[in-house]
Design a protein around this motif. Sequence first.
Motif, PDB file in Angstrom:
ATOM      1  N   LEU A 160      -3.714  65.109 -22.116  1.00  0.00           N
ATOM      2  CA  LEU A 160      -3.764  63.839 -21.383  1.00  0.00           C
ATOM      3  C   LEU A 160      -2.555  62.969 -21.715  1.00  0.00           C
ATOM      4  CD1 LEU A 160      -7.541  62.921 -21.657  1.00  0.00           C
ATOM      5  CD2 LEU A 160      -6.278  63.378 -19.547  1.00  0.00           C
ATOM      6  N   ASN A 161      -2.178  62.935 -22.975  1.00  0.00           N
ATOM      7  CA  ASN A 161      -1.009  62.143 -23.369  1.00  0.00           C
ATOM      8  C   ASN A 161       0.273  62.706 -22.762  1.00  0.00           C
ATOM      9  OD1 ASN A 161      -1.759  59.830 -24.849  1.00  0.00           O
ATOM     10  ND2 ASN A 161      -2.425  61.161 -26.523  1.00  0.00           N
ATOM     11  N   LEU A 162       0.361  64.019 -22.640  1.00  0.00           N
ATOM     12  CA  LEU A 162       1.522  64.621 -21.970  1.00  0.00           C
ATOM     13  C   LEU A 162       1.543  64.234 -20.495  1.00  0.00           C
ATOM     14  CD1 LEU A 162       1.620  68.198 -23.550  1.00  0.00           C
ATOM     15  CD2 LEU A 162       3.319  66.385 -23.820  1.00  0.00           C
ATOM     16  N   GLN A 163       0.382  64.215 -19.850  1.00  0.00           N
ATOM     17  CA  GLN A 163       0.300  63.804 -18.450  1.00  0.00           C
ATOM     18  C   GLN A 163       0.716  62.336 -18.301  1.00  0.00           C
ATOM     19  OE1 GLN A 163      -3.805  65.019 -17.763  1.00  0.00           O
ATOM     20  NE2 GLN A 163      -3.082  66.568 -16.317  1.00  0.00           N
ATOM     21  N   ARG A 221       4.752  58.371 -16.544  1.00  0.00           N
ATOM     22  CA  ARG A 221       5.699  57.291 -16.842  1.00  0.00           C
ATOM     23  C   ARG A 221       7.118  57.702 -16.460  1.00  0.00           C
ATOM     24  NH1 ARG A 221       8.741  54.640 -20.871  1.00  0.00           N
ATOM     25  NH2 ARG A 221       8.221  52.423 -20.969  1.00  0.00           N
ATOM     26  N   GLU A 222       7.466  58.940 -16.774  1.00  0.00           N
ATOM     27  CA  GLU A 222       8.806  59.438 -16.454  1.00  0.00           C
ATOM     28  C   GLU A 222       9.004  59.587 -14.940  1.00  0.00           C
ATOM     29  OE1 GLU A 222      12.570  60.085 -17.516  1.00  0.00           O
ATOM     30  OE2 GLU A 222      10.954  59.480 -18.848  1.00  0.00           O
ATOM     31  N   ILE A 223       7.970  60.053 -14.241  1.00  0.00           N
ATOM     32  CA  ILE A 223       8.047  60.158 -12.780  1.00  0.00           C
ATOM     33  C   ILE A 223       8.304  58.776 -12.188  1.00  0.00           C
ATOM     34  CG2 ILE A 223       6.706  60.582 -10.668  1.00  0.00           C
ATOM     35  CD1 ILE A 223       5.274  62.854 -12.274  1.00  0.00           C
ATOM     36  N   ILE A 242      -6.529  56.762 -20.195  1.00  0.00           N
ATOM     37  CA  ILE A 242      -5.267  57.428 -19.874  1.00  0.00           C
ATOM     38  C   ILE A 242      -5.133  57.618 -18.374  1.00  0.00           C
ATOM     39  CG2 ILE A 242      -3.961  59.583 -20.129  1.00  0.00           C
ATOM     40  CD1 ILE A 242      -4.965  59.620 -23.068  1.00  0.00           C
ATOM     41  N   HIS A 243      -6.230  57.993 -17.708  1.00  0.00           N
ATOM     42  CA  HIS A 243      -6.175  58.120 -16.247  1.00  0.00           C
ATOM     43  C   HIS A 243      -5.813  56.782 -15.602  1.00  0.00           C
ATOM     44  CE1 HIS A 243      -8.789  62.012 -15.974  1.00  0.00           C
ATOM     45  NE2 HIS A 243      -7.549  62.254 -16.306  1.00  0.00           N
ATOM     46  N   ALA A 244      -6.385  55.702 -16.097  1.00  0.00           N
ATOM     47  CA  ALA A 244      -6.079  54.377 -15.539  1.00  0.00           C
ATOM     48  C   ALA A 244      -4.609  54.033 -15.746  1.00  0.00           C
ATOM     49  CB  ALA A 244      -6.974  53.319 -16.190  1.00  0.00           C
ATOM     50  N   MET A 245      -4.053  54.396 -16.887  1.00  0.00           N
ATOM     51  CA  MET A 245      -2.640  54.128 -17.132  1.00  0.00           C
ATOM     52  C   MET A 245      -1.742  54.998 -16.239  1.00  0.00           C
ATOM     53  SD  MET A 245      -2.481  53.462 -21.215  1.00  0.00           S
ATOM     54  CE  MET A 245      -0.729  53.081 -21.164  1.00  0.00           C
ATOM     55  N   ILE A 260      -0.342  66.096 -12.074  1.00  0.00           N
ATOM     56  CA  ILE A 260      -1.032  64.817 -12.260  1.00  0.00           C
ATOM     57  C   ILE A 260      -2.498  65.068 -11.916  1.00  0.00           C
ATOM     58  CG2 ILE A 260      -1.215  62.425 -11.435  1.00  0.00           C
ATOM     59  CD1 ILE A 260       1.321  63.084 -13.160  1.00  0.00           C
ATOM     60  N   PRO A 261      -3.440  64.581 -12.723  1.00  0.00           N
ATOM     61  CA  PRO A 261      -4.862  64.846 -12.462  1.00  0.00           C
ATOM     62  C   PRO A 261      -5.281  64.408 -11.051  1.00  0.00           C
ATOM     63  CG  PRO A 261      -4.586  63.868 -14.626  1.00  0.00           C
ATOM     64  CD  PRO A 261      -3.249  63.795 -13.938  1.00  0.00           C
TER      65      PRO A 261
END
Length: 122
Positions: free
Chosen positions: A17-20, A25-27, A69-72, A96-97
């Motif tokens: 999840l943290n990698l996603q 953020r990078e996208i 994390i999904h919300a972020m 992306i989920p």
Amino acid sequence: MNNSKHILDEKSSFEHLNLQLSKAREIARNAHNGQCDKAHQPYFLHPDAVSQIVIKNIDSQASSEEFKIHAMIVSYLHDVIEDTSITVDDLRKQEIPEVCIQAIETLTKKEGQDYWEYLSEI
């Protein structure tokens, strides 16, 4: 033994999840590169600020780490479909989920859509 496997599975899931989140953020950073907001500031500051507001508000709730994390992820990507060349398919290719993609699509104002109609749909 089962408890150890469960803990390792949770850790692996959290790391994924943290990698996603980092990827989202990078996208957003790359997609909004060169764009400025109405105050002539780099546009990426907007989704970055939204993500901080979202996490601050969610942290006071009893939400799961996955939900946070999904919300972020959604907060970082909420404008990429509307304001950049990024598509839903691009987000899927970046893994992306799907739950995040659905939220992003809901938040995306469609081209030619009346603003009040848009607001009524979200």
